[in-house]
Design a protein around this motif. Structure first.
Motif, mmCIF file in Angstrom:
data_model
loop_
_atom_site.group_PDB
_atom_site.id
_atom_site.type_symbol
_atom_site.label_atom_id
_atom_site.label_comp_id
_atom_site.label_asym_id
_atom_site.label_seq_id
_atom_site.Cartn_x
_atom_site.Cartn_y
_atom_site.Cartn_z
ATOM 1 N N ASN A 170 12.081 49.684 30.470
ATOM 2 C CA ASN A 170 10.902 49.607 29.617
ATOM 3 C C ASN A 170 10.796 48.250 28.917
ATOM 4 O OD1 ASN A 170 10.281 52.202 30.308
ATOM 5 N ND2 ASN A 170 10.744 53.109 28.333
ATOM 6 N N PHE A 171 11.910 47.550 28.814
ATOM 7 C CA PHE A 171 11.887 46.237 28.188
ATOM 8 C C PHE A 171 11.286 45.174 29.112
ATOM 9 C CE2 PHE A 171 15.286 48.440 25.942
ATOM 10 C CZ PHE A 171 14.996 48.139 24.617
ATOM 11 N N CYS A 172 11.195 45.473 30.390
ATOM 12 C CA CYS A 172 10.867 44.435 31.368
ATOM 13 C C CYS A 172 9.420 43.980 31.295
ATOM 14 C CB CYS A 172 11.205 44.919 32.769
ATOM 15 S SG CYS A 172 12.964 45.253 33.011
ATOM 16 N N ALA A 173 8.481 44.886 31.513
ATOM 17 C CA ALA A 173 7.071 44.486 31.547
ATOM 18 C C ALA A 173 6.618 43.860 30.229
ATOM 19 C CB ALA A 173 6.190 45.680 31.920
ATOM 20 N N PRO A 174 6.936 44.462 29.071
ATOM 21 C CA PRO A 174 6.538 43.796 27.823
ATOM 22 C C PRO A 174 7.137 42.400 27.685
ATOM 23 C CG PRO A 174 7.127 46.080 27.394
ATOM 24 C CD PRO A 174 7.521 45.791 28.814
ATOM 25 N N ALA A 175 8.398 42.233 28.092
ATOM 26 C CA ALA A 175 9.029 40.908 27.995
ATOM 27 C C ALA A 175 8.355 39.919 28.933
ATOM 28 C CB ALA A 175 10.517 41.009 28.310
ATOM 29 N N PHE A 176 8.104 40.324 30.183
ATOM 30 C CA PHE A 176 7.452 39.436 31.147
ATOM 31 C C PHE A 176 6.103 38.952 30.621
ATOM 32 C CE2 PHE A 176 9.750 41.565 34.916
ATOM 33 C CZ PHE A 176 10.713 40.579 34.919
ATOM 34 N N ILE A 177 5.277 39.894 30.156
ATOM 35 C CA ILE A 177 3.900 39.561 29.813
ATOM 36 C C ILE A 177 3.823 38.845 28.465
ATOM 37 C CG2 ILE A 177 1.602 40.535 29.401
ATOM 38 C CD1 ILE A 177 2.330 42.701 31.467
ATOM 39 N N PHE A 178 4.611 39.287 27.495
ATOM 40 C CA PHE A 178 4.661 38.602 26.204
ATOM 41 C C PHE A 178 5.117 37.154 26.385
ATOM 42 C CE2 PHE A 178 6.625 37.401 22.170
ATOM 43 C CZ PHE A 178 5.698 37.851 21.239
ATOM 44 N N ILE B 195 15.672 34.042 29.801
ATOM 45 C CA ILE B 195 15.410 35.397 29.305
ATOM 46 C C ILE B 195 14.742 36.235 30.387
ATOM 47 C CG2 ILE B 195 14.111 36.758 27.623
ATOM 48 C CD1 ILE B 195 14.435 34.355 25.698
ATOM 49 N N ARG B 196 13.749 35.639 31.048
ATOM 50 C CA ARG B 196 13.049 36.378 32.111
ATOM 51 C C ARG B 196 13.998 36.728 33.257
ATOM 52 N NH1 ARG B 196 7.812 33.183 30.865
ATOM 53 N NH2 ARG B 196 8.865 31.380 31.776
ATOM 54 N N GLY B 197 14.926 35.840 33.558
ATOM 55 C CA GLY B 197 15.907 36.130 34.598
ATOM 56 C C GLY B 197 16.786 37.304 34.228
ATOM 57 N N ALA B 198 17.211 37.358 32.966
ATOM 58 C CA ALA B 198 18.037 38.477 32.499
ATOM 59 C C ALA B 198 17.260 39.788 32.569
ATOM 60 C CB ALA B 198 18.510 38.210 31.073
ATOM 61 N N ALA C 137 5.008 35.431 29.103
ATOM 62 C CA ALA C 137 4.020 34.682 29.875
ATOM 63 C C ALA C 137 3.023 34.016 28.928
ATOM 64 C CB ALA C 137 3.288 35.599 30.854
ATOM 65 N N GLY C 138 2.650 34.745 27.875
ATOM 66 C CA GLY C 138 1.774 34.159 26.865
ATOM 67 C C GLY C 138 2.450 33.026 26.116
ATOM 68 N N THR C 139 3.711 33.232 25.731
ATOM 69 C CA THR C 139 4.452 32.191 25.021
ATOM 70 C C THR C 139 4.633 30.958 25.900
ATOM 71 O OG1 THR C 139 5.649 33.920 23.814
ATOM 72 C CG2 THR C 139 6.566 31.705 23.739
ATOM 73 N N GLY C 140 4.966 31.193 27.166
ATOM 74 C CA GLY C 140 5.119 30.086 28.103
ATOM 75 C C GLY C 140 3.824 29.310 28.273
ATOM 76 N N ALA C 141 2.684 30.030 28.286
ATOM 77 C CA ALA C 141 1.383 29.361 28.413
ATOM 78 C C ALA C 141 1.133 28.458 27.207
ATOM 79 C CB ALA C 141 0.273 30.399 28.540
ATOM 80 N N PRO D 37 -4.105 47.289 27.423
ATOM 81 C CA PRO D 37 -2.944 47.101 26.543
ATOM 82 C C PRO D 37 -2.236 45.767 26.766
ATOM 83 C CG PRO D 37 -2.937 49.287 27.535
ATOM 84 C CD PRO D 37 -3.969 48.487 28.256
ATOM 85 N N TRP D 38 -2.173 45.331 28.027
ATOM 86 C CA TRP D 38 -1.381 44.151 28.357
ATOM 87 C C TRP D 38 -2.079 42.848 27.991
ATOM 88 C CZ3 TRP D 38 3.368 45.450 28.843
ATOM 89 C CH2 TRP D 38 3.691 46.717 29.331
ATOM 90 N N VAL D 39 -3.402 42.860 27.897
ATOM 91 C CA VAL D 39 -4.099 41.685 27.372
ATOM 92 C C VAL D 39 -3.680 41.441 25.927
ATOM 93 C CG1 VAL D 39 -6.361 40.779 26.710
ATOM 94 C CG2 VAL D 39 -6.056 41.851 28.938
ATOM 95 N N GLY D 40 -3.512 42.533 25.171
ATOM 96 C CA GLY D 40 -3.022 42.397 23.799
ATOM 97 C C GLY D 40 -1.634 41.801 23.750
ATOM 98 N N VAL D 41 -0.787 42.205 24.678
ATOM 99 C CA VAL D 41 0.592 41.708 24.704
ATOM 100 C C VAL D 41 0.629 40.210 25.013
ATOM 101 C CG1 VAL D 41 2.834 41.894 25.855
ATOM 102 C CG2 VAL D 41 1.530 43.963 25.330
ATOM 103 N N ILE D 42 -0.139 39.765 26.015
ATOM 104 C CA ILE D 42 -0.098 38.341 26.379
ATOM 105 C C ILE D 42 -0.735 37.489 25.286
ATOM 106 C CG2 ILE D 42 -2.277 38.096 27.658
ATOM 107 C CD1 ILE D 42 -0.649 36.543 29.791
#
Length: 275
Positions: free
Chosen positions: A50-58, A14-17, A60-64, A196-201
């Protein structure tokens, strides 16, 4: 191959896409085409990223969360997140910055971009993971949904922040912008402020439990979350209720109205942007 490994590989795909989507816009920079704005082709090329940063950071939390299931303790996961986060910040300030600017004048220009905020989000998540999972998810959603309250108080908070000794810290934390450390030190341009991004992760970390559900139930829940987020965005945006610094107005040609409807604030990331 374990189920956790399969899920982590799915996140990598997903991150690659998403990186392919990001490339659509970022090559624009080197062609000297301004970001966003009309014509619609340029606007949409920018908007889709706009989909990129939220997907990356969200994710990243799921991956963690998923990676933590392979470790012996949360302490080990904290160390992992701290080390990875610090490495990302270092790479943003050095290699990534050099790749964007092709010069070595670090004193007069360094940019706090998406890799920087992923790094800081990981470092903060390293502490948050010791809370109960429900508390992490609730905190993430509260930050995502609640931080735009600042918009209602922006004139007063902005003036107070500018006049305070913590002005630069508040810019890094939330307001963003361009400043020199201690007024005469190195220059930093903050695009991605942290809050904002701490909330996302954090929300992404709590979402890890969804990734462990049976496939049918997981798909149904993901579809419900996705449709709910889109529906909430449409309602908030259409009626200018809350969640973005500037309102939407039904003026001008239909295409322009449509583009302004989906144009939301990215720096800092508004609730409507994240939805």
């Amino acid at each position: 191959m374990t189920p956790t490994t399969n899920r982590l590989r799915a996140l990598d795909i997903i991150r690659g896409a998403v990186m392919v989507l990001m490339a659509l816009d970022h090559v624009r920079v080197f062609a000297a085409v301004p970001a966003g704005g009309l014509p619609p082709s340029v606007f949409l090329t920018r908007w889709v990223t706009n989909f990129c940063a939220p997907a990356f950071i969200f994710l990243a939390g799921t991956g963690a969360f998923l990676h933590g299931g392979k470790l012996a303790s949360k302490g080990e996961l904290s160390k992992y997140l701290l080390a990875r986060g610090a490495l990302l910040i270092f790479l943003e300030m050095t290699l990534s910055r050099l790749s964007w600017t092709f010069n070595l004048d670090f004193y007069n220009y360094t940019e706090a971009n998406v890799i920087w905020v992923i790094g800081w989000s990981m470092i903060i998540l390293a502490g948050l993971i010791h809370l109960p999972l429900r508390a992490i998810g609730a905190l993430g959603l509260l930050i995502i949904a609640g931080h735009n309250i600042v918009d209602l108080l922006q004139p007063h908070i902005g003036e107070a922040a500018t006049a305070s000794g913590a002005a630069h810290f508040l810019q890094v934390l939330y307001f963003g912008g361009d400043f020199r450390w201690f007024n005469t030190g190195p220059r930093l341009v903050v695009l991605y402020s942290i809050i904002p991004w701490v909330g996302v992760i954090a929300a992404g970390y709590a979402f890890g439990i969804v990734m462990q559900l049976e496939a049918g139930r997981r798909r149904k829940l993901c579809l419900t979350i996705g449709i709910g987020a889109i529906a909430l965005f449409v309602v908030l945006r259409a009626f200018n209720i809350y969640g973005n610094p500037w309102p939407w107005e039904a003026k001008g040609p239909f295409v322009k109205q449509l583009l302004t409807f989906v144009a939301t604030n990215k720096y800092p990331a508004s609730l409507q942007f994240l939805l």
